[in-house]
Design an enzyme around this catalytic site. Sequence first.
Site, PDB file in Angstrom:
ATOM      1  CB  VAL A  11      -0.822   0.032   1.142  1.00  0.00           C
ATOM      2  CG1 VAL A  11      -1.659   1.381   1.396  1.00  0.00           C
ATOM      3  CG2 VAL A  11      -2.055  -0.980   1.220  1.00  0.00           C
ATOM      4  CB  CYS A 260      -7.142  -7.655   2.531  1.00  0.00           C
ATOM      5  SG  CYS A 260      -5.716  -6.481   2.266  1.00  0.00           S
ATOM      6  CE  LYS A 263      -4.977  -7.218   7.288  1.00  0.00           C
ATOM      7  NZ  LYS A 263      -5.650  -6.035   7.492  1.00  0.00           N
ATOM      8  NE  ARG A 327       1.205  -9.555   2.372  1.00  0.00           N
ATOM      9  CZ  ARG A 327       1.251  -8.546   2.540  1.00  0.00           C
ATOM     10  NH1 ARG A 327       1.357  -7.872   3.715  1.00  0.00           N
ATOM     11  NH2 ARG A 327       0.744  -7.611   1.660  1.00  0.00           N
TER      12      ARG A 327
HETATM   13  P1  NAD Z   1       3.175  -4.746   3.838  1.00  0.00           P
HETATM   14  O1  NAD Z   1       3.428  -5.441   4.870  1.00  0.00           O
HETATM   15  O2  NAD Z   1       3.289  -4.928   2.591  1.00  0.00           O
HETATM   16  O3  NAD Z   1       3.763  -3.228   4.225  1.00  0.00           O
HETATM   17  C1  NAD Z   1       3.939  -2.730   5.594  1.00  0.00           C
HETATM   18  C2  NAD Z   1       5.186  -2.019   5.608  1.00  0.00           C
HETATM   19  O4  NAD Z   1       5.235  -1.378   6.658  1.00  0.00           O
HETATM   20  C3  NAD Z   1       6.613  -3.029   5.653  1.00  0.00           C
HETATM   21  O5  NAD Z   1       7.550  -2.592   4.697  1.00  0.00           O
HETATM   22  C4  NAD Z   1       7.048  -2.942   6.944  1.00  0.00           C
HETATM   23  O6  NAD Z   1       8.630  -2.980   7.003  1.00  0.00           O
HETATM   24  C5  NAD Z   1       6.757  -1.380   7.250  1.00  0.00           C
HETATM   25  N1  NAD Z   1       6.570  -1.317   8.740  1.00  0.00           N
HETATM   26  C6  NAD Z   1       6.185  -1.776   9.871  1.00  0.00           C
HETATM   27  N2  NAD Z   1       6.682  -1.369  10.813  1.00  0.00           N
HETATM   28  C7  NAD Z   1       7.168  -0.292  10.723  1.00  0.00           C
HETATM   29  C8  NAD Z   1       7.504   1.058  11.453  1.00  0.00           C
HETATM   30  N3  NAD Z   1       7.512   0.942  12.689  1.00  0.00           N
HETATM   31  N4  NAD Z   1       8.116   1.933  10.671  1.00  0.00           N
HETATM   32  C9  NAD Z   1       8.176   2.252   9.436  1.00  0.00           C
HETATM   33  N5  NAD Z   1       7.753   1.120   8.654  1.00  0.00           N
HETATM   34  C10 NAD Z   1       7.092  -0.100   9.024  1.00  0.00           C
HETATM   35  O7  NAD Z   1       1.743  -4.380   4.292  1.00  0.00           O
HETATM   36  P2  NAD Z   1       0.375  -3.963   3.111  1.00  0.00           P
HETATM   37  O8  NAD Z   1      -0.266  -5.045   2.358  1.00  0.00           O
HETATM   38  O9  NAD Z   1       0.880  -2.676   2.366  1.00  0.00           O
HETATM   39  O10 NAD Z   1      -0.658  -3.176   4.057  1.00  0.00           O
HETATM   40  C11 NAD Z   1      -0.473  -2.287   5.024  1.00  0.00           C
HETATM   41  C12 NAD Z   1      -1.932  -2.000   5.475  1.00  0.00           C
HETATM   42  O11 NAD Z   1      -3.003  -1.548   4.455  1.00  0.00           O
HETATM   43  C13 NAD Z   1      -2.702  -2.966   6.167  1.00  0.00           C
HETATM   44  O12 NAD Z   1      -3.213  -2.541   7.282  1.00  0.00           O
HETATM   45  C14 NAD Z   1      -3.318  -3.579   5.107  1.00  0.00           C
HETATM   46  O13 NAD Z   1      -4.547  -4.251   5.715  1.00  0.00           O
HETATM   47  C15 NAD Z   1      -3.946  -2.408   4.342  1.00  0.00           C
HETATM   48  N6  NAD Z   1      -4.493  -2.629   3.187  1.00  0.00           N
HETATM   49  C16 NAD Z   1      -3.625  -3.480   2.284  1.00  0.00           C
HETATM   50  C17 NAD Z   1      -4.092  -3.752   0.842  1.00  0.00           C
HETATM   51  C18 NAD Z   1      -3.357  -4.795   0.149  1.00  0.00           C
HETATM   52  O14 NAD Z   1      -3.836  -5.083  -0.900  1.00  0.00           O
HETATM   53  N7  NAD Z   1      -2.284  -5.081   0.346  1.00  0.00           N
HETATM   54  C19 NAD Z   1      -5.268  -3.023   0.438  1.00  0.00           C
HETATM   55  C20 NAD Z   1      -5.947  -1.946   1.237  1.00  0.00           C
HETATM   56  C21 NAD Z   1      -5.504  -1.832   2.583  1.00  0.00           C
END
Ligand code: NAD
Length: 437
Positions: A11, A260, A263, A327
């Site tokens: 994201v 997503c 969860k 995932r």
């Molecule tokens: P992801 O795991 O791909 O990315 C999250 C990033 O955050 C990672 O790179 C991680 O290293 C970083 N991170 C963790 N702790 C941190 C910190 N303290 N400081 C800085 N960086 C940190 O996750 P994602 O798929 O991008 O999802 C992120 C959020 O968006 C989640 O809540 C998810 O539910 C939501 N979301 C995801 C999608 C999707 O399709 N992947 C779509 C809509 C919403």
Amino acid sequence: MDIAIIGSGYVGLVTGACFADVGHNVICVDNDEEKIKTLQAGRLPIYEPGLEEIVHRNVSAHRLHFSSSIREGVDKSHIIFIAVPTPPQPNGDVDLSFIEKVSREIADVLTDYRVIVDKSTVPVKTGERVAETIKRYNRHGAKFDVVSNPEFLREGCAIHDLMHPDRVVIGAQSQHAVDLMKKVYEPFMAPVLVTGINSAELIKHAANSFLALKISYINAISAICDASGADVDKVADGIGMDRRIGRQFLNAGIGYGGSCFPKDVAAFIHIGEQLGVPFTLLKEVQRINAGQKERFLKLIRDTLWVLREKKIAVWGLTFKPDTDDVRSSVAIELVDTMLREGAHVTVYDPKGMEKARELKAIADAKFAASALEAVDGAEALVIATEWNEFANVDLTALKRRMTTPIVFDGRNLLNPDTMGELGFHYHSIGRASIIPR
Ligand code: NAD
């Protein structure tokens, strides 16, 4: 505008790249230093169609930067987006420790007014907690606003979804924060819905749970089709042509997976329970989804009789096509189960191989270099993800390379008539099996 994105995953990175592409100055921050080094070196840690080009274009234009320092992000930006993980806990509750940690870290370095925007998917009332936390750790007493701006992008077409959103939801309490957020999104020319923070947070869980419910609805119908001889694709077409229903998300298959839907449905159930309003309908969605995979495995066992020592090819490891994300993929669960039952499983995926190789659950699988190499000598082929590459495969070559041409199509990707004409033994979901005489 000057924007920081904390969390540069699926994201955060896509959002940052698209914001930069419409002219904002963006710093993508991540605490994974390897990830930041990879990005600074001009490489991408994830696969998303079109992303590499946008990242390179905006890095060259000096609009997109990467940093492992939250302080740098907060200092240089007016608006700070949080896009860190919100993974599930075993009881379905959401692990909000990433959000809490980032809130503390932002508070620690906050010296001037900032808008802090939660883009991660979080339970309703999380914004209140974020505001409380920032207030508590706000050493310099700086002013701030908290905003909820849930993200609706789909992996595989994330750039399109970011650039052309159906709607932008802005949950905020202050008009100033709303005005700034509208400026951020102005170049996208999308409909904007302004709500309170709680409503914005709830919209995301309600939307994802509804989509999961729609998938489970057609999956439940696919079981009735299997039992009655009706064709689930035709039924989906028939109900989907009703504009009140729509055809999207009515594709029967082995169930939804990914990081997503499972969860978010579990989280929404948990939220309901905590608020004293149990959402039992969603428990049924979970039951149908798990049952769909079990029905498919039963079909495989009923057909092959014994899986031990059977040579089975699996096409598709990612939770959906056009991504490298494995995932919570149902494909991985299928491979894991078949390996446990003693099958010799060879897998292939166009983009998911690298991430799948890291998974212990399927460490005993063989990884093939191509779809056709995977089926060499196979006694059965399982299609677990609906990649275009599999839909366009040379079916004659496929048949020639298999020992026994038995195909289990978990995504209704291939045409049963064609498979029958070519002499395959073909099974799919909610459609009659083709068994050569
Ligand atoms: P992801 O795991 O791909 O990315 C999250 C990033 O955050 C990672 O790179 C991680 O290293 C970083 N991170 C963790 N702790 C941190 C910190 N303290 N400081 C800085 N960086 C940190 O996750 P994602 O798929 O991008 O999802 C992120 C959020 O968006 C989640 O809540 C998810 O539910 C939501 N979301 C995801 C999608 C999707 O399709 N992947 C779509 C809509 C919403």
